[in-house]
Design an enzyme around this catalytic site. Sequence first.
Site, PDB file in Angstrom:
ATOM      1  N   CYS A  76       0.844  -1.202   0.000  1.00  0.00           N
ATOM      2  CA  CYS A  76       0.000   0.000   0.000  1.00  0.00           C
ATOM      3  C   CYS A  76       0.876   1.248   0.000  1.00  0.00           C
ATOM      4  O   CYS A  76       1.984   1.257   0.539  1.00  0.00           O
ATOM      5  CB  CYS A  76      -0.966   0.014   1.174  1.00  0.00           C
ATOM      6  SG  CYS A  76      -0.225   0.371   2.747  1.00  0.00           S
ATOM      7  N   CYS A  82       1.867   2.731   3.312  1.00  0.00           N
ATOM      8  CA  CYS A  82       3.009   2.040   3.940  1.00  0.00           C
ATOM      9  C   CYS A  82       4.312   2.577   3.344  1.00  0.00           C
ATOM     10  O   CYS A  82       5.288   2.794   4.065  1.00  0.00           O
ATOM     11  CB  CYS A  82       2.930   0.536   3.703  1.00  0.00           C
ATOM     12  SG  CYS A  82       1.320  -0.177   4.021  1.00  0.00           S
ATOM     13  N   ASP A 104      22.299  22.760 -29.565  1.00  0.00           N
ATOM     14  CA  ASP A 104      23.593  22.680 -30.241  1.00  0.00           C
ATOM     15  C   ASP A 104      23.260  22.464 -31.723  1.00  0.00           C
ATOM     16  O   ASP A 104      22.175  21.989 -32.045  1.00  0.00           O
ATOM     17  CB  ASP A 104      24.365  21.487 -29.666  1.00  0.00           C
ATOM     18  CG  ASP A 104      25.649  21.223 -30.417  1.00  0.00           C
ATOM     19  OD1 ASP A 104      26.410  22.181 -30.610  1.00  0.00           O
ATOM     20  OD2 ASP A 104      25.870  20.077 -30.822  1.00  0.00           O
TER      21      ASP A 104
END
Length: 777
Positions: free
Chosen positions: A19, A22, A476
């Site tokens: 979860c 958690c 560039d």
Amino acid sequence: MGTGQEQVKRELLLDGLDCANCALKIENGVKKIKGINECSVNFVTKTLSLHTTSDMDEQVVEEAKRKVLRLEPHIRISEKGKHVNGHVHTHTGSAAGAHNHSHDHAGHNHGHSHSHGKHSHTHDQHQHGHTHEHGSHAGHDPSHTHDDAHAGHSHEHGAGQTKVLLARLAAGSVLLAAAIWSPLEGWAQFTLYALAYLIAGGDIVLQASKNIIRGQVFDEYFLMSVATLGAFAIGEYPEGVAVMLFYQLGELFQGMAVNRSRKSIQSLMDIRPDYANILTGSGDETRRVSPEDVRIGDRIVVKAGERVPLDGIVRAGRSMVDTSALTGESVPRELESGSDVLSGSVNKNGMLTIEVTKTFGESTVSKILDLVQNASSRKAKTEHFISKFARYYTPVVVILAAVIAFVPPLILSGATFADWIYRALVFLVISCPCALVVSIPLGFFGGIGAASRNGILVKGSNYLEALNDVKVVVFDKTGTLTKGVFKVTAIRPEGGRTEEELMELAAIAEANSNHPIAESIRAAWAKAIPTQGVEGYDEVAGHGIKVSVNGREVLAGNAKLMKQAGISYTTPETAGTIVHVAEAGTYVGHLIIADEVKDDAAAAIQALKKLGIRKTVMLTGDAKAVGEAVGHELGVDEVYAELLPQDKVERLEQLEAAKSPKEKMVFVGDGINDTPVLARADVGVAMGGLGSDAAIEAADVVIMTDEPSKLASAIRIAKRTRMIVWQNIAFALGVKAIFLLLGVFGIATMWEAVFSDVGVTVLAVLNAMRVLRVKNI
């Protein structure tokens, strides 16, 4: 960091991390450990990334493992790898009490890590979380999980767990129906309600109790336990049981939605080869081995339909290969002997014999998997906001619930404690921030996955979010907007000569030179160069070439060579390198050689302007005339030419100072000599950078093809990701705000409350999955 010490990156796999709350708890807990400089938990790939200083490394990691197990004892910890300044040292281990043979059946065919005695090989696709200690898993039942604390409550249910949970939900529902409709009363009826409640939600109450003992009070287990036990306390037995049943059912659906999104993200990254067919000593027999066991110089065979396991050069065979998983290009590429081939591409038809040029750890497929999977350790501001929000939000809601329960009955006439406690309990159920905590990381990780499927590697959700605010793009020139390959763009004969005669003389003169311009002339001639009667070859430094052809002197070179020989020549108005040709003192004409502009460069500039980019800039070391001609052709706003690498950094800093602090600036380079500028920009983008390790290190975004238009695709994916993430934030908070008000005024019951928690989460997760549907954007 200011310590001057070596930085070590460690990655722990947290199997059983089911979860998002958690994950948040673990991240917040581990962050506080002394010696940890950075820490982040990726809920999607179940990975804990740590940055420590080398002198404290082992003790800090062991402390982190102990902390994880204190917070979530059911989690099994194994270690992915140890990176010291870019080098990887594989290391497996687990904290005391953690099982380190684990199976996650959400796709365990990939990404297993083997430990053979002392030597260990770690496969990069760790998101499948499937680890073996050889010799220790004999007789192990793969369907068995050790997740007792979370049995029945998990955001990712295995088939066995799902059956158990469904059986419990059915039994709880039958007992609830019996309690409501049976003639039983008093203690007998209460016993039926209590049994139904324990079967449906006993594990939730148990987990909440364990968390409280460990000092982890404010989480979803606590909220649901207090709300439903509170319902029992005020005599609302049917509602207490029914809400727990509905909550568990909602969690089951939510687990399925999260699991599906995890699998979708994993399938985007399902480019990891499972095996390599290595040619044995005899040369015609093959043996199937792990890609890690193949060395540089070994020859492997890739049959039709197989994935190329390692980077190399084709030595025999011809085939079409599908590189869409790497580059996002839908058109297959044709390979023949001498062609370079990238790991992760799929062989479509013929059989290829490939000489391996890189070990698996250095191969393209490893770099891509590593970049994408580690991207989540660099979190976006939105994710940090949600983490902080969740940390303070739940305790505030619990305090408000206590105020709602006890203050109105004391100050309002006719108000009862039972009524206001019920309203407070409804308020508690609604308050769970699960929808935000689950869907926001999924949204960003999905955006990174969608970008990788389009051939764009984004190194972190912070960079994906930063692309939304880009207003200045600096390119560039050579190798980025142009192909970096010289090509004859004009043949202009004079004195009655033909184009072919001019080209032949130039090709003869340039036959022995290894200069890029000479190569472009030979490529344009594309025929055998006559050698009969050619002698006296002389390369004049800084001028060109003198050579005798059938006794007549031929000159090919710049204006200085013509002046030296006293030959009058034509100077064209052009941006490019001019090669003048003369024969026997007479001017024959000139060739114009220029670096070709990429096919999609002009379209890329237009696409960026449509996306709201305020200014496009081109930096080049080329001559001013060349740079300005390319800039004008592409529609670039500003061109700065004749710059050395350090001048580019200086110019970038000037552009940085000229824009507002809220605006972000991107620098796009081909990565070989642009690393200082890539590192200096807000977002550095390396073009076709897989060939350059320095570019991958320095850049924040790597475009795997050579197409500048992919930058616009990256910005579009970033904007779509942010839109979906903010939709989820607005939706979740909006629905919760409405239901919180309805709960306070006594209109919403616990049924609506559970929908506003679980239902909103499921919808938010499904919405987050829309990010993945971006294809060839």
